[in-house]
Design a protein around this motif. Structure first.
Motif: not given
Length: 487
Positions: A289-295, A300-305, A286-287
């Motif tokens: 961008g394999t599943a698409g660009s992130l807002t 921030e949520i992915v970094d927390i994960l 996710l970080s």
């Protein structure tokens, strides 16, 4: 094994109380026999001395009486020769009768040869003089002088008997003193012979009693230190053997629980690692961008994960490290280790983290080799240095010092962090204890210092924490250069 158990049951009483009573009797018996023997001997000597002194006193009394009676005979004869009164011969007969009774009394006593000889001479002399008086007629002047001289000689003979009796009394008193001295010598000889024997029996009995107690103590210590490999068997009274059997049951239960714990830890770590790996890989995809660009909010949520999954993985690894440390605490592979070289190698491993935060190091290492487990010693140094790097601020200072103090090695690690509050210094080495240092921005797992302490204790050393000057904490490890044994 059965032979040992049978022998112990054959030699030991059925209970520990009986063992103590038997041991007390074994120690007291020689002393009691010695004192009884001495008491009997002293009583026997006392009876003999009392009898001898009594006989000597009786002989002395009779000798004095014989002396007085001889003097009375001489006096009556003198009066008879001067007054020429035949009635005085009746007085002479009465005195002579008492004289004969006294000589008979003396002759019945166990007299020695000088006494008996003097007594017989006195009796013979009196009998000869009496025969001169038997005609009951006044003797001629020449015979009178002979009679007077004869009775004077009789008095001297009686005095001789008295002197011999007095000498006998003195001799018996001296014999009494000698007997008392001999009794005292015999008493000392008995004491000199009995006291060492009593000490030897006491030592033997102490060993006899202490053996099962020592076995119990060693078994409990092994259980307390986590050593469950060797079985427990107590040789001694039945009640202590029963207690040893209960400890063996406890050991087997602890072994079973330890195996269950290890199996649980392996299963838990495996079951946690599989979904955690998927979680970390998914968050990484996710970080990227394999599943698409992130807002930005999604980033921030992915970094927390990612951060929390990494933290969870570290916790799982710490649990596994804790399990491995628990299993290896009691086992030391001792060898000669250059501690200064080991500290430098560990410092090199942390050099990148130290340089990235511009932390300065103050290293003062004396060349020193000790007998230790190099692997566990490296863990001790690594955990202390990691702790110092973790809590030192950027641009801070870490000090490392190594020196020898007598037969001890002193290794110190100091940091310039927030320090450790005094109320937490006793607990900072407990398993999983995570105290607050400074504002609490840095949190550990509570395992590093605990593992370091256990490895230090396994080497028969100690570890302490104190203030590092005005700021920071200082850990001091003291290990014997040549350890006497393992924990």
């Amino acid at each position: 094994m059965k032979l040992g158990i049978d022998l112990s049951r054959h030699y030991y009483p059925r209970s520990f109380l009986r063992l103590v009573l038997f041991s007390f009797g074994a120690v007291a018996l020689p002393l009691a026999l010695a004192f009884v023997n001495v008491a009997v001997l002293v009583e026997k000597m006392s009876d003999q001395s009392q009898s001898a002194v009594g006989q000597a006193a009786q002989a002395a009394r009779a000798s004095r009486l014989l002396m007085e009676q001889s003097t009375a005979l001489e006096r009556v004869v003198r009066q008879y020769l001067v007054l020429e009164d035949l009635d005085l011969m009746d007085d002479y007969e009465r005195v002579r009768k008492r004289f004969k009774a006294t000589t008979s009394e003396l002759s019945l006593l166990p007299l020695d040869e000088p006494q008996l000889r003097e007594l017989n001479r006195t009796i013979d002399k009196e009998q000869a003089l009496y025969e001169l008086l038997l005609p009951r007629s006044l003797p001629r002047p020449a015979e009178r002088r002979s009679l007077i001289e004869g009775y004077m000689e009789l008095t001297d003979l009686a005095r001789g008997v008295l002197d011999v009796s007095n000498a006998l009394t003195d001799r018996e008193i001296e014999n009494l003193r000698t007997t008392a001295a001999r009794a005292q010598d015999i008493l000392w000889l008995h004491l000199l012979a009995t006291v060492p024997l009593g000490v030897l029996i006491s030592v033997a009995v102490t060993v006899f009693i202490a053996r099962p107690v020592r076995q119990l103590d060693q078994a409990i210590r092994r259980l307390g230190s986590g050593e469950f490999s060797s079985g427990i068997r107590i040789s001694g009274p039945a009640d202590l053997e029963y207690l040893g059997a209960r400890l063996e049951w406890l050991r087997q239960r602890l072994v079973a629980l330890e195996q269950q714990k290890q199996l649980f830890m392996r299963h838990v770590s495996h079951e946690l690692k599989t979904p955690l790996t998927a979680l970390r890989e998914g968050s990484a995809l996710l970080s990227e961008g394999t599943a698409g660009s992130l807002t930005p909010a999604q980033h921030e949520i992915v970094d927390i994960l990612k951060e929390k999954s990494a933290h969870l993985q570290n916790l799982i690894e710490d649990l596994l490290n804790y399990q491995q440390a628990q299993q290896s605490i009691a086992r030391l592979d001792l060898g000669t280790t250059r501690v200064d070289d080991l500290v430098r190698r560990v410092l090199d491993d942390h050099r990148l983290a130290i340089s990235s935060r511009a932390i300065r190091t103050d290293v003062q290492l004396e060349p020193l080799a000790i007998s230790a487990d190099a692997g566990k010693l490296r863990v001790i140094v690594d955990n202390l240095l990691s702790n110092a790097v973790k809590y030192s601020p950027d641009g801070g200072t870490i000090s490392l010092a190594l020196r020898r103090d007598g037969d001890k090695m002193q290794f110190e690690v100091g940091d310039s962090g927030p320090g450790i509050p005094r109320e937490q210094r006793e607990r900072v080495f407990d398993w999983f204890f995570r105290g607050e240092r400074g504002e609490g921005k840095v949190r550990g797992t509570g395992l590093g210092l605990a593992i370091a302490r256990e490895f230090v204790l396994a080497h028969r050393g100690n570890i302490t924490v104190s203030d590092n000057g005005a700021r920071g904490a200082r850990f001091c490890v003291s290990l014997p250069v040549q350890p006497s044994g393992t924990a």
